[in-house]
Write a protein that holds these residues in place. Sequence first.
Motif, PDB file in Angstrom:
ATOM      1  N   THR A 148      -5.193   6.496  -5.311  1.00  0.00           N
ATOM      2  CA  THR A 148      -4.085   6.333  -4.622  1.00  0.00           C
ATOM      3  C   THR A 148      -3.674   4.649  -4.596  1.00  0.00           C
ATOM      4  O   THR A 148      -2.397   4.413  -4.854  1.00  0.00           O
ATOM      5  CB  THR A 148      -4.071   6.520  -3.214  1.00  0.00           C
ATOM      6  OG1 THR A 148      -4.222   7.742  -2.831  1.00  0.00           O
ATOM      7  CG2 THR A 148      -2.668   6.223  -2.322  1.00  0.00           C
ATOM      8  N   HIS A 149      -4.695   3.690  -4.590  1.00  0.00           N
ATOM      9  CA  HIS A 149      -4.304   2.482  -4.752  1.00  0.00           C
ATOM     10  C   HIS A 149      -4.870   1.884  -5.736  1.00  0.00           C
ATOM     11  O   HIS A 149      -5.683   2.416  -6.564  1.00  0.00           O
ATOM     12  CB  HIS A 149      -4.804   1.566  -3.422  1.00  0.00           C
ATOM     13  CG  HIS A 149      -4.325   2.183  -2.133  1.00  0.00           C
ATOM     14  ND1 HIS A 149      -3.116   2.262  -1.831  1.00  0.00           N
ATOM     15  CD2 HIS A 149      -4.974   2.937  -0.970  1.00  0.00           C
ATOM     16  CE1 HIS A 149      -2.733   2.713  -0.619  1.00  0.00           C
ATOM     17  NE2 HIS A 149      -3.978   3.017  -0.188  1.00  0.00           N
ATOM     18  N   LYS A 150      -4.072   0.544  -6.277  1.00  0.00           N
ATOM     19  CA  LYS A 150      -4.577  -0.140  -7.453  1.00  0.00           C
ATOM     20  C   LYS A 150      -5.929  -0.348  -7.369  1.00  0.00           C
ATOM     21  O   LYS A 150      -6.387  -0.936  -6.454  1.00  0.00           O
ATOM     22  CB  LYS A 150      -3.573  -1.214  -7.996  1.00  0.00           C
ATOM     23  CG  LYS A 150      -2.285  -0.827  -8.194  1.00  0.00           C
ATOM     24  CD  LYS A 150      -1.327  -1.878  -8.515  1.00  0.00           C
ATOM     25  CE  LYS A 150       0.091  -1.611  -8.595  1.00  0.00           C
ATOM     26  NZ  LYS A 150       0.994  -2.972  -8.864  1.00  0.00           N
ATOM     27  N   VAL A 151      -6.748  -0.505  -8.515  1.00  0.00           N
ATOM     28  CA  VAL A 151      -8.118  -0.724  -8.625  1.00  0.00           C
ATOM     29  C   VAL A 151      -8.038  -2.568  -8.931  1.00  0.00           C
ATOM     30  O   VAL A 151      -7.543  -2.936 -10.067  1.00  0.00           O
ATOM     31  CB  VAL A 151      -8.978  -0.239  -9.521  1.00  0.00           C
ATOM     32  CG1 VAL A 151     -10.428  -0.764  -9.773  1.00  0.00           C
ATOM     33  CG2 VAL A 151      -9.090   1.258  -9.198  1.00  0.00           C
ATOM     34  N   PRO A 152      -8.687  -3.225  -8.283  1.00  0.00           N
ATOM     35  CA  PRO A 152      -8.611  -4.746  -8.453  1.00  0.00           C
ATOM     36  C   PRO A 152      -9.150  -5.088  -9.734  1.00  0.00           C
ATOM     37  O   PRO A 152     -10.180  -4.568 -10.085  1.00  0.00           O
ATOM     38  CB  PRO A 152      -9.126  -5.266  -7.199  1.00  0.00           C
ATOM     39  CG  PRO A 152      -9.881  -4.189  -6.486  1.00  0.00           C
ATOM     40  CD  PRO A 152      -9.332  -2.957  -6.817  1.00  0.00           C
ATOM     41  N   SER A 160      -1.487  11.435  -6.132  1.00  0.00           N
ATOM     42  CA  SER A 160      -1.653  12.740  -5.934  1.00  0.00           C
ATOM     43  C   SER A 160      -2.118  13.219  -4.451  1.00  0.00           C
ATOM     44  O   SER A 160      -2.088  14.316  -4.331  1.00  0.00           O
ATOM     45  CB  SER A 160      -3.175  12.861  -6.819  1.00  0.00           C
ATOM     46  OG  SER A 160      -4.085  12.072  -6.446  1.00  0.00           O
ATOM     47  N   HIS A 161      -2.443  12.153  -3.826  1.00  0.00           N
ATOM     48  CA  HIS A 161      -2.539  12.484  -2.365  1.00  0.00           C
ATOM     49  C   HIS A 161      -0.902  12.530  -1.464  1.00  0.00           C
ATOM     50  O   HIS A 161      -0.981  13.216  -0.417  1.00  0.00           O
ATOM     51  CB  HIS A 161      -3.124  11.242  -1.529  1.00  0.00           C
ATOM     52  CG  HIS A 161      -4.661  11.404  -1.699  1.00  0.00           C
ATOM     53  ND1 HIS A 161      -5.693  10.555  -1.302  1.00  0.00           N
ATOM     54  CD2 HIS A 161      -5.301  12.430  -2.059  1.00  0.00           C
ATOM     55  CE1 HIS A 161      -6.934  11.012  -1.809  1.00  0.00           C
ATOM     56  NE2 HIS A 161      -6.714  12.227  -1.947  1.00  0.00           N
ATOM     57  N   CYS A 212      -2.338   8.062   5.166  1.00  0.00           N
ATOM     58  CA  CYS A 212      -3.152   6.962   5.546  1.00  0.00           C
ATOM     59  C   CYS A 212      -4.048   7.269   6.507  1.00  0.00           C
ATOM     60  O   CYS A 212      -5.151   7.154   6.095  1.00  0.00           O
ATOM     61  CB  CYS A 212      -2.037   5.949   5.909  1.00  0.00           C
ATOM     62  SG  CYS A 212      -0.630   5.417   5.221  1.00  0.00           S
ATOM     63  N   VAL A 213      -3.770   8.151   7.316  1.00  0.00           N
ATOM     64  CA  VAL A 213      -4.729   8.329   8.368  1.00  0.00           C
ATOM     65  C   VAL A 213      -5.618   9.281   8.361  1.00  0.00           C
ATOM     66  O   VAL A 213      -6.841   9.042   8.567  1.00  0.00           O
ATOM     67  CB  VAL A 213      -3.656   9.227   9.633  1.00  0.00           C
ATOM     68  CG1 VAL A 213      -4.832   9.347  11.066  1.00  0.00           C
ATOM     69  CG2 VAL A 213      -2.728   8.384  10.059  1.00  0.00           C
ATOM     70  N   SER A 264       0.853  -1.302  -0.109  1.00  0.00           N
ATOM     71  CA  SER A 264       0.055   0.038   0.106  1.00  0.00           C
ATOM     72  C   SER A 264       0.788   1.445  -0.033  1.00  0.00           C
ATOM     73  O   SER A 264       0.637   2.171  -0.628  1.00  0.00           O
ATOM     74  CB  SER A 264      -1.058   0.048   1.391  1.00  0.00           C
ATOM     75  OG  SER A 264      -1.850  -1.012   1.087  1.00  0.00           O
ATOM     76  N   ASN A 265       1.983   1.392   0.812  1.00  0.00           N
ATOM     77  CA  ASN A 265       2.604   2.419   0.951  1.00  0.00           C
ATOM     78  C   ASN A 265       3.552   2.687  -0.350  1.00  0.00           C
ATOM     79  O   ASN A 265       3.651   3.935  -0.961  1.00  0.00           O
ATOM     80  CB  ASN A 265       3.702   2.516   2.178  1.00  0.00           C
ATOM     81  CG  ASN A 265       4.414   3.681   2.418  1.00  0.00           C
ATOM     82  OD1 ASN A 265       3.814   4.838   2.353  1.00  0.00           O
ATOM     83  ND2 ASN A 265       5.809   3.630   2.463  1.00  0.00           N
ATOM     84  N   LEU A 266       3.907   1.741  -1.067  1.00  0.00           N
ATOM     85  CA  LEU A 266       4.502   1.863  -2.298  1.00  0.00           C
ATOM     86  C   LEU A 266       3.632   2.379  -3.366  1.00  0.00           C
ATOM     87  O   LEU A 266       3.975   3.296  -4.277  1.00  0.00           O
ATOM     88  CB  LEU A 266       5.368   0.675  -2.851  1.00  0.00           C
ATOM     89  CG  LEU A 266       6.305  -0.005  -2.218  1.00  0.00           C
ATOM     90  CD1 LEU A 266       6.784  -1.434  -2.731  1.00  0.00           C
ATOM     91  CD2 LEU A 266       7.413   1.131  -1.895  1.00  0.00           C
TER      92      LEU A 266
END
Length: 207
Positions: A181-185, A68-69, A80-81, A60-62
């Motif tokens: 921010t994160h990949k869409v499955p 953009s966030h 994250c928070v 997730s952090n990578l």
Amino acid sequence: MPPRALARLARWAAGKRAFMVLVAGFFLGVAGLSVFGTTMVYTSTEPFCATSCHEMANNSNLEYMGSSHDRNRTGVRATCVDCHVPHSPIPLYIAKMGALNDLWSHHVTKAVDTKEKFDAQRPKMAQRVWTYMKGNDSRECRHCHNPANMDPDRQSPQAVARHAKAKREKLTCVDCHFGITHKVPEGGPGPQELEVDRSLIPRSAIL
């Protein structure tokens, strides 16, 4: 020491005992609240959320880094928070208790300890987060993004039209804004296809 003096000392000690118990209880209470508060603060920091375990640090952090966030023209970051931890006390405490389950089901059991395992669980984890966000009307998004303060004159015509459509159809932020921010499955339903009890969603802040 004479018996009378001993009796007098015993009476004095008995009278002070209750007071000392109260004092000890007060300081223990302060210490307990301090530990509790410190734990709440520390476990709601970016370093703890992003890098304290390899599951987040290597996945997730990578994905977050460079998004953009993380980096943008204004320099205002959402960590994250900001997106995943409630900012109101009661929802925060409930979320922290739920995090204990995540600690067990993801970290202790090593369910997502490799990238392959993480990607295999990605649809399930994403849908759980999307359902949660739809259920609270994208509460964490609205902590930073206040629709009442949006200036339509500074938005593109397309954005204005889409926000109007979202208001008409009673959509919430995550219905349209996901995968930022994160990949869409791959495969599976997106946020708009997920069913939630919309009668429980507050409409006070809807677009």
